[in-house]
Scaffold this active site. Structure first.
Site, PDB file in Angstrom:
ATOM      1  N   ARG A  51       0.810  -1.223   0.000  1.00 21.16           N
ATOM      2  CA  ARG A  51       0.000   0.000   0.000  1.00 21.16           C
ATOM      3  C   ARG A  51       0.844   1.275   0.000  1.00 21.16           C
ATOM      4  NH1 ARG A  51      -4.306  -0.348   4.693  1.00 21.16           N
ATOM      5  NH2 ARG A  51      -2.361  -0.991   5.648  1.00 21.16           N
ATOM      6  N   LYS A 148       0.223 -19.125   6.310  1.00 20.83           N
ATOM      7  CA  LYS A 148      -0.473 -19.399   7.566  1.00 20.83           C
ATOM      8  C   LYS A 148      -0.727 -18.077   8.282  1.00 20.83           C
ATOM      9  CE  LYS A 148       2.373 -19.977  11.597  1.00 20.83           C
ATOM     10  NZ  LYS A 148       3.063 -20.749  12.574  1.00 20.83           N
ATOM     11  N   HIS A 178       5.984 -23.945   5.861  1.00 23.87           N
ATOM     12  CA  HIS A 178       7.409 -23.958   5.535  1.00 23.87           C
ATOM     13  C   HIS A 178       8.142 -25.156   6.128  1.00 23.87           C
ATOM     14  CE1 HIS A 178       7.586 -21.722   9.335  1.00 23.87           C
ATOM     15  NE2 HIS A 178       8.804 -22.184   9.438  1.00 23.87           N
ATOM     16  N   LYS A 182      11.591 -27.982   4.451  1.00 21.82           N
ATOM     17  CA  LYS A 182      12.899 -28.241   5.072  1.00 21.82           C
ATOM     18  C   LYS A 182      13.516 -29.500   4.483  1.00 21.82           C
ATOM     19  CE  LYS A 182      12.181 -25.519   9.003  1.00 21.82           C
ATOM     20  NZ  LYS A 182      13.113 -24.413   9.017  1.00 21.82           N
ATOM     21  N   GLU A 216      11.210 -23.588  20.931  1.00 18.17           N
ATOM     22  CA  GLU A 216      11.735 -22.267  20.577  1.00 18.17           C
ATOM     23  C   GLU A 216      12.269 -21.594  21.830  1.00 18.17           C
ATOM     24  OE1 GLU A 216       9.126 -20.355  17.197  1.00 18.17           O
ATOM     25  OE2 GLU A 216       7.826 -21.049  18.802  1.00 18.17           O
ATOM     26  N   ASP A 235      -1.232 -22.258  16.603  1.00 14.44           N
ATOM     27  CA  ASP A 235      -0.080 -21.672  15.909  1.00 14.44           C
ATOM     28  C   ASP A 235       0.895 -22.735  15.410  1.00 14.44           C
ATOM     29  OD1 ASP A 235       1.530 -19.407  15.077  1.00 14.44           O
ATOM     30  OD2 ASP A 235       2.898 -19.904  16.724  1.00 14.44           O
ATOM     31  N   HIS A 240       2.158 -27.227  11.632  1.00 14.11           N
ATOM     32  CA  HIS A 240       3.505 -27.778  11.487  1.00 14.11           C
ATOM     33  C   HIS A 240       3.664 -29.180  12.098  1.00 14.11           C
ATOM     34  CE1 HIS A 240       4.344 -23.803  10.189  1.00 14.11           C
ATOM     35  NE2 HIS A 240       4.412 -23.260  11.378  1.00 14.11           N
ATOM     36  N   LYS A 331       7.378 -22.047  23.638  1.00 11.32           N
ATOM     37  CA  LYS A 331       8.251 -20.883  23.521  1.00 11.32           C
ATOM     38  C   LYS A 331       9.050 -20.714  24.812  1.00 11.32           C
ATOM     39  CE  LYS A 331       5.533 -18.430  20.132  1.00 11.32           C
ATOM     40  NZ  LYS A 331       6.583 -18.502  19.104  1.00 11.32           N
TER      41      LYS A 331
HETATM   42  P1  NAD Z   1       3.423  -7.508   7.877  1.00 10.97           P
HETATM   43  O1  NAD Z   1       2.384  -6.865   8.731  1.00 10.97           O
HETATM   44  O2  NAD Z   1       4.856  -7.253   8.187  1.00 10.97           O
HETATM   45  O3  NAD Z   1       3.192  -7.061   6.364  1.00 10.97           O
HETATM   46  C1  NAD Z   1       1.927  -6.941   5.794  1.00 10.97           C
HETATM   47  C2  NAD Z   1       2.041  -6.435   4.375  1.00 10.97           C
HETATM   48  O4  NAD Z   1       0.716  -6.310   3.842  1.00 10.97           O
HETATM   49  C3  NAD Z   1       2.701  -5.062   4.225  1.00 10.97           C
HETATM   50  O5  NAD Z   1       3.535  -5.091   3.079  1.00 10.97           O
HETATM   51  C4  NAD Z   1       1.523  -4.130   3.968  1.00 10.97           C
HETATM   52  O6  NAD Z   1       1.854  -3.005   3.171  1.00 10.97           O
HETATM   53  C5  NAD Z   1       0.617  -5.053   3.182  1.00 10.97           C
HETATM   54  N1  NAD Z   1      -0.775  -4.590   3.199  1.00 10.97           N
HETATM   55  C6  NAD Z   1      -1.561  -4.403   4.295  1.00 10.97           C
HETATM   56  N2  NAD Z   1      -2.778  -3.946   3.889  1.00 10.97           N
HETATM   57  C7  NAD Z   1      -2.748  -3.865   2.544  1.00 10.97           C
HETATM   58  C8  NAD Z   1      -3.681  -3.470   1.543  1.00 10.97           C
HETATM   59  N3  NAD Z   1      -4.917  -3.073   1.856  1.00 10.97           N
HETATM   60  N4  NAD Z   1      -3.290  -3.527   0.258  1.00 10.97           N
HETATM   61  C9  NAD Z   1      -2.047  -3.948  -0.091  1.00 10.97           C
HETATM   62  N5  NAD Z   1      -1.130  -4.332   0.798  1.00 10.97           N
HETATM   63  C10 NAD Z   1      -1.474  -4.285   2.101  1.00 10.97           C
HETATM   64  O7  NAD Z   1       3.089  -9.062   7.864  1.00 10.97           O
HETATM   65  P2  NAD Z   1       4.113 -10.288   7.654  1.00 10.97           P
HETATM   66  O8  NAD Z   1       4.750 -10.599   8.956  1.00 10.97           O
HETATM   67  O9  NAD Z   1       4.988 -10.013   6.481  1.00 10.97           O
HETATM   68  O10 NAD Z   1       3.108 -11.488   7.346  1.00 10.97           O
HETATM   69  C11 NAD Z   1       2.418 -11.647   6.132  1.00 10.97           C
HETATM   70  C12 NAD Z   1       1.600 -12.927   6.199  1.00 10.97           C
HETATM   71  O11 NAD Z   1       2.478 -14.030   6.377  1.00 10.97           O
HETATM   72  C13 NAD Z   1       0.618 -12.982   7.379  1.00 10.97           C
HETATM   73  O12 NAD Z   1      -0.514 -13.714   6.995  1.00 10.97           O
HETATM   74  C14 NAD Z   1       1.389 -13.756   8.428  1.00 10.97           C
HETATM   75  O13 NAD Z   1       0.536 -14.439   9.327  1.00 10.97           O
HETATM   76  C15 NAD Z   1       2.143 -14.738   7.555  1.00 10.97           C
HETATM   77  N6  NAD Z   1       3.370 -15.255   8.167  1.00 10.97           N
HETATM   78  C16 NAD Z   1       4.373 -14.414   8.515  1.00 10.97           C
HETATM   79  C17 NAD Z   1       5.533 -14.931   9.066  1.00 10.97           C
HETATM   80  C18 NAD Z   1       6.683 -14.036   9.433  1.00 10.97           C
HETATM   81  O14 NAD Z   1       7.739 -14.578   9.816  1.00 10.97           O
HETATM   82  N7  NAD Z   1       6.578 -12.743   9.324  1.00 10.97           N
HETATM   83  C19 NAD Z   1       5.669 -16.317   9.270  1.00 10.97           C
HETATM   84  C20 NAD Z   1       4.622 -17.152   8.896  1.00 10.97           C
HETATM   85  C21 NAD Z   1       3.485 -16.600   8.342  1.00 10.97           C
END
Ligand code: NAD
Length: 484
Positions: A51, A148, A178, A182, A216, A235, A240, A331
């Site tokens: 965004r 997820k 993920h 592995k 963890e 979670d 997993h 954790k």
């Molecule tokens: P984050 O909050 O860091 O990033 C969210 C992203 O979505 C940002 O780039 C934001 O700009 C974008 N966004 C939000 N609203 C938007 C809109 N209306 N239009 C376009 N873009 C929009 O989240 P994250 O940690 O990167 O996680 C993303 C997904 O992956 C989530 O579903 C999370 O549960 C999953 N996930 C994350 C991790 C991790 O390690 N971060 C691990 C497993 C799963």
């Protein structure tokens, strides 16, 4: 032996949530590694979408910083990095509005593989799926990758599946876990099904029990809002640990083919017994070691959410009836360690006499860190002094055996993204698998919520609550040490 890297077809990969944590820490650095290794063809492109209003140059600068933070210097190559960054464009799109979609459609090429990674909150899956269709970005062969959490119960998972199914065929949907990316987890299938040695023993007659541990050291780390509503069961266990359990317990698929493998995994979930309350231990970490406790971190002094869970499971089928599967995850534990340990039964008779020390054969599949597989076997203690037995690990650590020294094993995300481009769904969860896992999980959670079960406190840096030890001790067994 030098590992073979087979390039995939050229692609356009759209990453929704390109500025987010997952994209910056895992997806984009992972793609850089595939690019450097020659697997990502130079005419492939990454179109990051979010965004924020910024141009491609600013976005590339941001990715360069993320790479500097996540990729060790020893693995960096300035030339590759520069060439990779040139393959990245940024398009601003508001997933819930109209802005930017046309620019995104215009940025894509008609003649290369097309995939869209939904690295955003699940609430945006529907608007993105819909937007991709409205703007004719979702060709019939377009793949989508979803992260997820896939729902927080059966109803929400069904709703998410229905939302995606309204716009995409199941063959286009890649639900990522993920853990399945592995190296050792896949090696588990190779060990089971490419050798004659293990499969004849892989059943309740010869396997005493199985332990699956995902420990963890970190706490909930600023994810309080999500985590306190989820807990360790949702979670970690529903996805997993369940996936690891399925790979251990499934029947041999007739072929290493996405539907055949996933059919067999699904049968395992269907064969899981409900879990008795006495076979579940939930825990919550205390403050200690200079760190806050769970309740301080989540901001709710009365939270009943578990940061640790241990369960004893039974699989009701011919292969596994009678063999317990002990699962635990938590954790702020003693070490970061994920492993599966398959412990075999004692030989029916010892010819070496009563006093001789005997230790069970255990096949340990180490998922992280130090990925590898070892099998503990009894041998004669070397040297004179008669027949004394000693157990030694037979090390099947493939990284050493294949000369990679562990350095070049691709991260799970890299491998899985390449599978998406190849159109191979074997290591992704099918919609019915996810729903079956929730159908098993939901009543367990509902039962502890109904009796207002209170998680037991445990010390940070420990192996979890005392009762979790008892869950295994009372069966005359022991948990394996949690060690890094
Ligand atoms: P984050 O909050 O860091 O990033 C969210 C992203 O979505 C940002 O780039 C934001 O700009 C974008 N966004 C939000 N609203 C938007 C809109 N209306 N239009 C376009 N873009 C929009 O989240 P994250 O940690 O990167 O996680 C993303 C997904 O992956 C989530 O579903 C999370 O549960 C999953 N996930 C994350 C991790 C991790 O390690 N971060 C691990 C497993 C799963």
């Amino acid at each position: 032996m030098v590992s073979r890297v087979i390039p995939v077809e050229p692609f356009d990969l759209v990453v929704f949530g390109g500025t987010g944590d997952l994209a910056q820490r895992k997806i984009l650095p992972g793609l850089l590694r595939r690019f450097t290794d020659g697997q990502m063809p130079p005419d492939s492109r990454v179109i990051a979408v979010a965004r924020s209003d910024m141009d491609s140059a600013s976005f590339r600068a941001r990715v360069a910083r993320a790479i500097a933070e996540t990729v060790p210097d020893s693995h960096r190559d300035a030339g590759s990095e520069r060439a990779f960054l040139e393959r990245i464009d940024y398009v601003m799109v508001d997933a819930t509005g109209e802005a930017g979609w046309r620019d995104l459609a215009a940025a894509l090429r008609p003649d290369v593989v097309r995939a869209v990674y939904f690295s955003v909150a699940p609430a945006l899956f529907g608007p993105i799926a819909e937007g991709l269709h409205r703007h004719e970005i979702a060709r019939a062969d377009c793949r989508i990758v979803v992260e997820k959490p896939f729902g927080q119960d059966l109803d929400s998972a069904r709703a998410l599946n229905a939302t995606l199914a309204a716009h995409f065929d199941e063959k286009q949907i890649y639900r990522i876990d993920h853990y399945l990316g592995k190296e050792t987890v896949q090696n588990l299938m190779a060990v089971r099904f490419a050798n004659i040695l293990f499969e004849p023993l892989w059943n309740a007659q010869f396997v005493d029990h199985v332990q699956i541990t995902v420990a963890e050291t970190v706490g909930i780390e600023g994810r309080a809002g999500y985590y306190d509503a989820a807990g360790a069961m949702r979670d970690m266990v529903q996805n997993h640990l369940m996936q690891l359990l399925c790979l251990i317990a499934m029947e041999p698929p007739y072929r290493f083919d996405p539907e055949a493998v996933r059919d067999e995994k699904l049968k395992v979930i269907h064969a899981l017994d409900p879990v008795a309350p006495g076979d579940i231990v939930r825990g919550q970490y205390n403050a200690g070691n200079g760190q806050p406790g769970y309740r301080d971190e989540c901001g709710d002094p009365d939270s009943l959410t578990e940061s640790y869970i241990a369960l004893k499971l039974h699989i009701s089928n011919w292969r596994w009836k009678g063999t317990p599967f002990y699962l635990r995850t938590g954790k702020r534990l003693r070490a970061r360690a994920s492993e599966i340990a398959v412990t075999f039964k004692e030989p029916p008779h010892s010819i070496f006499g009563e006093g001789e020390r005997w230790k069970e054969n255990t096949l340990v599949i180490r998922v992280q860190p130090n990925e590898g597989i070892t099998l503990n076997v009894m041998i004669k203690e070397p040297g004179p002094g008669g027949m004394r037995l000693v157990d030694v690990p037979l090390d099947m650590t493939f990284a050493e055996a294949l000369g990679a020294g562990g350095r070049d094993i691709p991260d799970a995300y890299e491998r899985l993204i390449m599978d998406v481009i190849r159109g191979n769904q074997t290591l992704f969860m099918r919609g019915d698998e996810v729903e079956a896992a929730w159908a098993w999980t939901d009543p367990i959670i509902a039962a502890w919520q109904a009796r207002e079960d209170r998680p037991q406190p445990y010390e940070p840096g420990s192996a979890g609550p005392e009762d979790a030890l008892m869950l295994v001790h009372r069966d005359g067994r022991r948990w394996r040490e949690i060690s890094p």
